[in-house]
Design a protein around this motif. Structure first.
Motif, mmCIF file in Angstrom:
data_model
loop_
_atom_site.group_PDB
_atom_site.id
_atom_site.type_symbol
_atom_site.label_atom_id
_atom_site.label_comp_id
_atom_site.label_asym_id
_atom_site.label_seq_id
_atom_site.Cartn_x
_atom_site.Cartn_y
_atom_site.Cartn_z
ATOM 1 N N SER A 1 6.676 -0.527 2.982
ATOM 2 C CA SER A 1 7.184 0.848 2.947
ATOM 3 C C SER A 1 8.702 0.885 3.105
ATOM 4 O O SER A 1 9.392 1.622 2.393
ATOM 5 C CB SER A 1 6.528 1.680 4.056
ATOM 6 O OG SER A 1 5.133 1.742 3.888
ATOM 7 N N THR B 1 -2.138 -1.251 -6.016
ATOM 8 C CA THR B 1 -1.605 -0.470 -4.893
ATOM 9 C C THR B 1 -0.085 -0.435 -4.931
ATOM 10 O O THR B 1 0.524 0.616 -4.695
ATOM 11 C CB THR B 1 -2.090 -1.077 -3.565
ATOM 12 O OG1 THR B 1 -3.514 -1.001 -3.507
ATOM 13 C CG2 THR B 1 -1.499 -0.331 -2.377
ATOM 14 N N GLY C 1 1.971 2.950 -5.529
ATOM 15 C CA GLY C 1 2.860 3.298 -4.423
ATOM 16 C C GLY C 1 4.306 3.444 -4.857
ATOM 17 O O GLY C 1 5.093 4.135 -4.213
ATOM 18 N N LYS D 1 -3.033 2.819 1.643
ATOM 19 C CA LYS D 1 -1.772 2.084 1.521
ATOM 20 C C LYS D 1 -0.817 2.785 0.555
ATOM 21 O O LYS D 1 0.396 2.834 0.790
ATOM 22 C CB LYS D 1 -2.057 0.653 1.057
ATOM 23 C CG LYS D 1 -2.813 -0.169 2.086
ATOM 24 C CD LYS D 1 -3.123 -1.566 1.574
ATOM 25 C CE LYS D 1 -3.921 -2.344 2.612
ATOM 26 N NZ LYS D 1 -4.284 -3.710 2.130
ATOM 27 N N VAL D 2 -1.357 3.316 -0.546
ATOM 28 C CA VAL D 2 -0.525 4.085 -1.468
ATOM 29 C C VAL D 2 0.102 5.270 -0.747
ATOM 30 O O VAL D 2 1.293 5.558 -0.889
ATOM 31 C CB VAL D 2 -1.361 4.581 -2.673
ATOM 32 C CG1 VAL D 2 -0.566 5.591 -3.500
ATOM 33 C CG2 VAL D 2 -1.771 3.413 -3.554
ATOM 34 N N LEU E 1 2.983 4.147 1.524
ATOM 35 C CA LEU E 1 4.187 3.866 0.749
ATOM 36 C C LEU E 1 4.856 5.158 0.282
ATOM 37 O O LEU E 1 6.080 5.323 0.379
ATOM 38 C CB LEU E 1 3.830 3.001 -0.468
ATOM 39 C CG LEU E 1 3.403 1.561 -0.193
ATOM 40 C CD1 LEU E 1 2.839 0.927 -1.456
ATOM 41 C CD2 LEU E 1 4.568 0.746 0.339
ATOM 42 N N GLN E 2 4.057 6.087 -0.215
ATOM 43 C CA GLN E 2 4.593 7.346 -0.726
ATOM 44 C C GLN E 2 5.209 8.190 0.391
ATOM 45 O O GLN E 2 6.262 8.814 0.206
ATOM 46 C CB GLN E 2 3.481 8.138 -1.426
ATOM 47 C CG GLN E 2 2.980 7.522 -2.715
ATOM 48 C CD GLN E 2 3.922 7.772 -3.880
ATOM 49 O OE1 GLN E 2 4.816 8.612 -3.815
ATOM 50 N NE2 GLN E 2 3.730 7.051 -4.959
#
Length: 339
Positions: free
Chosen positions: A71, A284, A288, A310-311, A314-315
């Motif tokens: 991230s 992913t 992301g 997880k996406v 990150l977003q």
């Protein structure tokens, strides 16, 4: 709703979202009568958060250290990209520096519209370019990412469905569990909205539903609700597209082209980098790295193969970091250069 249904029946990936955007935008451009309750954005964000939360298990919590590094890497890549693309648009078009930098920010369309004038940018031009970025990111990049991953991972289609991320046993897929999960997600979403945190409705819903799933494993939302949420999310985007936006885009061909090319290059460059450096699976990492709406990408990733929690992580880091830090950085830079 008609567009969402048609595109879904044609088996277009994320078709409910894309069909709703296209049909609503066409209707609004032709008639100027498009309208939709703004409160529904909170409802949709909460549902998106619920779908993410229901996929989070105790095992996922142990992997959050990997997501933190990915991230942060994503945020710094996006921040650098903002300045590079902004300067390119400034150099090769008639845009002033503030407008170019604001237009290059990978944040929400409505957020940019609200802050652009505060940063000395042309609100109309920056919003028009953000519209290009948003539509391209939502409607094109996920389709390409889906096909790239399918080609590289052909065996995925034959995966045992009981081992797929977010799989729920039949005894969990009851209306009682669905209703409890939905009420929990919406209550948390309203609290997040009232807290005034960027994407707060979705963040609070994620944590609330994830807590229920980690504790009992009974968090569940049906697929039809996700399709309805995609339809509503697409409608919200579509009603914001007007004839004025279309006319503005015609005069912004060069910066729009720069923006689109950078989206493609950076999406796959950043996705590949995170895949290689941080060890995330390619799907992913690619989803992301798409700079679209957090809730939009969360809904799309649950359908198209990415690991939704997880996406979303990150977003969210990208979205919150960009909105929190970039406006001040842009204001400082434009002030210094104009002295």
């Amino acid at each position: 709703m008609l567009g969402a249904y048609l595109f879904y029946r044609m088996k277009v990936p994320a078709g409910a979202l894309i069909g709703a955007i296209l049909f609503t935008a066409i209707f609004n451009i032709m008639t100027g009568m498009g309208t939709f309750p703004t409160a529904m954005k909170t409802v949709v964000q909460a549902i998106a958060g619920g779908f993410i939360g229901q996929r989070i298990t105790r095992g996922d919590l142990k992997e959050m250290k990997t997501i933190l590094g990915a991230s942060l890497l994503m945020f710094f890549c996006m921040a650098a990209d903002t300045f590079v693309v902004g300067f390119l648009m400034f150099r090769f078009s008639e845009l002033d520096l503030a407008t170019a930098l604001v237009a290059a920010m990978p944040a929400g369309l409505s957020d940019i519209a609200l802050i652009s004038t505060d940063l000395g940018a042309d609100g109309t031009l920056s919003t028009a370019l953000q519209l290009v970025r948003t539509l391209f990111a939502i409607m094109v990049l996920p389709q390409v990412a889906f096909r790239v991953c399918a080609r590289l991972d052909g065996e995925k289609n034959e995966m045992d469905p009981t081992r797929a991320p977010g799989y729920k046993a039949p005894e969990i897929r009851t209306w009682k569990n669905a209703l409890i999960t939905l009420i929990l997600a919406e209550a948390a979403g309203i609290a997040g909205k009232l807290a005034g945190i960027p994407a707060g409705a979705m963040i609070f819903a994620v944590f609330a539903v994830a807590a229920r799933n980690v504790k009992s494993g009974h968090a569940y939302l049906p697929k039809k609700l996700r399709l309805a949420a995609q339809c509503v999310a697409g409608t919200i985007v579509g009603v914001g597209i007007t004839m004025q936006d279309v006319e503005n885009i015609r005069f912004l061909l060069i910066p729009a082209l720069i923006l689109v090319v950078s989206l493609v290059l950076c999406n796959y460059l950043f996705g590949w980098l995170i895949h290689k450096v941080c060890g995330l699976d390619l799907a992913t990492a690619l989803f992301g790295a798409i700079p679209a709406g957090v809730s939009d990408m969360a809904l799309i990733s649950t359908e198209m193969g990415g690991d939704a929690p997880k996406v979303a992580a990150l977003q969210l880091v990208r979205y919150v970091g960009i909105l929190s830090l970039m406006p001040a950085a842009i204001q400082l830079l434009t002030t210094v250069l104009h002295k």
